[in-house]
Design an enzyme around this catalytic site. Sequence first.
Site, PDB file in Angstrom:
ATOM      1  CG  ASP A  92       0.946 -13.995 -17.793  1.00  0.00           C
ATOM      2  OD1 ASP A  92       0.070 -14.626 -17.193  1.00  0.00           O
ATOM      3  OD2 ASP A  92       2.152 -14.245 -17.677  1.00  0.00           O
ATOM      4  CG  ASP A 267      -5.528 -15.607 -21.660  1.00  0.00           C
ATOM      5  OD1 ASP A 267      -5.713 -14.402 -21.423  1.00  0.00           O
ATOM      6  OD2 ASP A 267      -5.310 -16.463 -20.764  1.00  0.00           O
TER       7      ASP A 267
END
Length: 373
Positions: A92, A267
Amino acid sequence: MTAFPFELKASDGQARTGVLKTPRGDIPTPIFMPVGTAATVKALTLDMVRQSHAKIILGNTYHLMLRPTAERVKRLGGLHKFMGWDGPILTDSGGFQVMSLSQISKVTEDNVTFQSHIDGSRHILSPERSIEIQADLLGSDIVMQLDECVSYPADEARAQKALQLSARWGQRSKAAFGTRDTQALFGIQQGSTFEALRRESTDRLLEIGFDGYAIGGLAVGEGHEAMCDTLDYCAPILPWDRPRYLMGVGKPIDLVEAVARGVDMFDCVLPTRSGRHGQVWTWEGPINIKNARFAEDDSPLDPSSDCPASRDYSKAYLHHLMRSEEILGQVLLSWHNIAFFQALMIKIRAAIAAGEFAQFRSWFRETHLASKT
Ligand SMILES: CNc1nc2cc3nc[nH]c(=O)c3cc2[nH]1
């Protein structure tokens, strides 16, 4: 920029199953990505992660840029070599963790400045710096744009400003990413729970063009119903031929309901975090293994599983380990939980391929939700 091939094999209603082909391996979708925050899926060796059938893991830019620093990871060969994972890694961009972990942070048009929650040192994240960290220093396979995620509930004007800043940062992220065909760049849709804003965000992302599209701004306290109501309209407007990734989600029921609305990738820290605290996910719903009723239950967590943690240890033994605060308890429950999440995705993929997803969905709701185990 040639995106990773995303081949859809079958669809059933809005649900779809396919394969995202990356240089480091094929990712079957829908897929759940275990979170490897500080270059480790907490408490597990990578052999355990592989054995759970996980195909891709997530790394956190925020944590790695603070410790051991992205430059050090680069000097040590990049994130794959550093941690010994040769499969795909999605990182990320760090913005979300800055807002949720760092005490002091300041957002301007250009960047986010913040103080480390570890030692108070000052850091800057801009779209360009985040791309440099993810793509060049960590060397991840799927890179996320830097975005601004507003907390929930947000007022519409604030949510609109954040989505517009995120779109400008998406443009800058793409410019910094350039044309690479061994890595992919995903944009992130924002807009909180406002349909018009989700559409505006999507329009902006499509003008820029990305290899995949994440749905941000959810799993921030809105709750399951509001998340599903938002997904009803914000998932199908993303391109059908590219992966749709719902960030930070979620509980097993969230995964099933989001797949039903067209989401492909997920996720969440839940399986490992809850495992460390004794929460065990089963087909009949979650249980807490520390509960006295398991003290002499010599049955395994899931005899049908191919995961040793699920199949080869009694609940009584796991109960004892957690009551005794033995590290092995956290290891085995984390292992079982990520294997359960993978087993859920395997069943989901098979149900979609067989055109039986609706049946699976109602079976799962009856079995997993109804029974108070
Ligand atoms: C655990 N919930 C959750 N984890 C997230 C991570 C995110 N990253 C980037 N952008 C987001 O909007 C975003 C939202 C999120 N919700």
